[in-house]
Design an enzyme around this catalytic site. Sequence first.
Site, short mmCIF file in Angstrom:
data_model
loop_
_atom_site.label_atom_id
_atom_site.label_comp_id
_atom_site.label_asym_id
_atom_site.label_seq_id
_atom_site.Cartn_x
_atom_site.Cartn_y
_atom_site.Cartn_z
N THR A 87 0.80 -1.15 -0.03
CA THR A 87 -0.09 -0.05 0.01
C THR A 87 0.94 1.09 0.09
O THR A 87 1.77 1.21 0.51
CB THR A 87 -0.73 0.18 1.43
OG1 THR A 87 -1.90 -1.11 1.19
CG2 THR A 87 -1.64 1.36 1.63
N ILE B 122 -13.42 -3.82 0.90
CA ILE B 122 -12.87 -2.35 1.31
C ILE B 122 -11.91 -2.03 2.51
O ILE B 122 -12.54 -2.68 3.47
CB ILE B 122 -13.79 -1.23 1.08
CG1 ILE B 122 -14.48 -1.33 -0.32
CG2 ILE B 122 -13.10 0.17 1.25
CD1 ILE B 122 -15.70 -0.42 -0.09
N ASP C 44 -9.21 0.23 5.10
CA ASP C 44 -8.73 1.23 5.71
C ASP C 44 -8.46 2.45 5.01
O ASP C 44 -8.74 3.60 5.22
CB ASP C 44 -7.78 1.12 7.05
CG ASP C 44 -6.25 1.01 6.43
OD1 ASP C 44 -6.31 -0.20 5.69
OD2 ASP C 44 -5.46 1.70 6.48
N HIS D 6 -2.73 -3.95 8.52
CA HIS D 6 -3.97 -4.91 8.50
C HIS D 6 -5.23 -3.83 8.57
O HIS D 6 -5.46 -3.37 9.63
CB HIS D 6 -3.85 -5.82 9.80
CG HIS D 6 -5.06 -6.90 9.64
ND1 HIS D 6 -6.05 -6.69 10.40
CD2 HIS D 6 -5.17 -7.83 8.74
CE1 HIS D 6 -6.88 -7.90 10.12
NE2 HIS D 6 -6.11 -8.39 9.02
#
Length: 344
Positions: free
Chosen positions: A197, A226, A228, A250
Amino acid sequence: MQKFFAGLGLLTMIGLTGSVQAREACTYEPTVLVHGGAGDVSDAAIPNKKLGVKLAARKGFEILRYTGSVLDAVEAAVNSLEADPNFNAGYGSVLNWDGEVEMDAAIMNGADLSAGCVSLARDIINPISLARRIMESTKHRYIAGPGAMRIAEQEGFNLLPPGALITEAAIKALQDYKNSLNATQTQKGVVYGSPGTVGAVAIDACGNVAAATSTGGLTGKLPGRIGDSPILGGGTYADNESGAVSATGHGETIMRYNVVARMLALVEHGNYTAQEAAVQVLEQMTQRFNETAGIIAVDYRGQLGIYFTSNRMSWAYQRGNQVHFGVDAGEDEIEFGEPRTTDN
Ligand SMILES: *[C@@H]1O[C@H](CO)[C@@H](O)[C@H](O)[C@H]1NC(C)=O
Ligand SMILES: *[C@@H]1O[C@H](CO)[C@@H](O)[C@H](O)[C@H]1NC(C)=O
Ligand SMILES: *[C@@H]1O[C@H](CO)[C@@H](O)[C@H](O)[C@H]1NC(C)=O
Ligand SMILES: *[C@@H]1O[C@H](CO)[C@@H](O)[C@H](O)[C@H]1NC(C)=O
């Protein structure tokens, strides 16, 4: 453009900004800080991760100098990482259970709290730019799926053929994940595919901040899942009065612990620095849920926070002509930025 360089002195700043208010306020050191994902980065992946985050920090910083906009800076930094297959965003995103790419992104402006969020984006290389279009050209703050793709089309995004964002590494990660489900001993906490990410935060000379996060999510996620990243206060937030943060790790845990909102509350109401707040919230989260995460942040004082409870997180920032970067805990390497010849 020179007003962004503390080294050039206050007189230059006053000369360029020409207002008493700016004279007093514009004393921050402009900075662009990026991350390329928290998790088990393999030794073999480290060189490419470091190259990618350094390049992104430089690109973001260069844009900050030329346009003076922290929003432009975080968008440009994230665009750079979205185009890089070594990160889980844009090209190189991980695959859902059906073998498809579904991406989430959010961008936020700390000066006025304007924001744009998108989920389940497909077939575009720059979801963060779609999030920005949602912010600027619709009256909504968060649009997902086919409605978001309609905006991409209307706004002239290059719609790629299905599958164009899929890399061999992403296909292999999904296969490894599916194989692991049939193994007699399932391993908790193993994430398939390299962590990646991406996110960016920036601050300008006047203390304006912005944040951006973009991701392909989790290998083997159920279609429609979806994380965070696009959730304001979950994985992304920016407010001049507290700071700007992008989280990674996570997602299911980060969103329910409101990691970013908790951090900024400590900064705004508890007199924590970005770093102190990051350490406290991430350590608490990891202790309570046994899941890991990482964050990058810049607080309203201009101080940076870089922290992760995962094994590793790639990050880099440019401030002045120095680029700092690292991937292991405690690592802080320094390079000098490109010599500038176009300041005038
Ligand atoms: C896992 O096992 C199931 C049921 O035995 C089977 O249908 C599936 O193909 C297997 N998956 C892989 C990746 O081997
Ligand atoms: C926490 O998770 C790790 C794997 O990520 C596992 O090895 C460990 O046993 C877990 N600890 C607890 C207390 O559940
Ligand atoms: C953003 O924050 C800075 C520093 O506190 C302040 O000078 C500036 O006016 C703020 N911008 C807006 C639009 O509130
Ligand atoms: C806030 O913390 C700083 C140290 O980080 C300290 O110097 C300052 O006095 C504190 N301010 C308040 C109001 O507690």
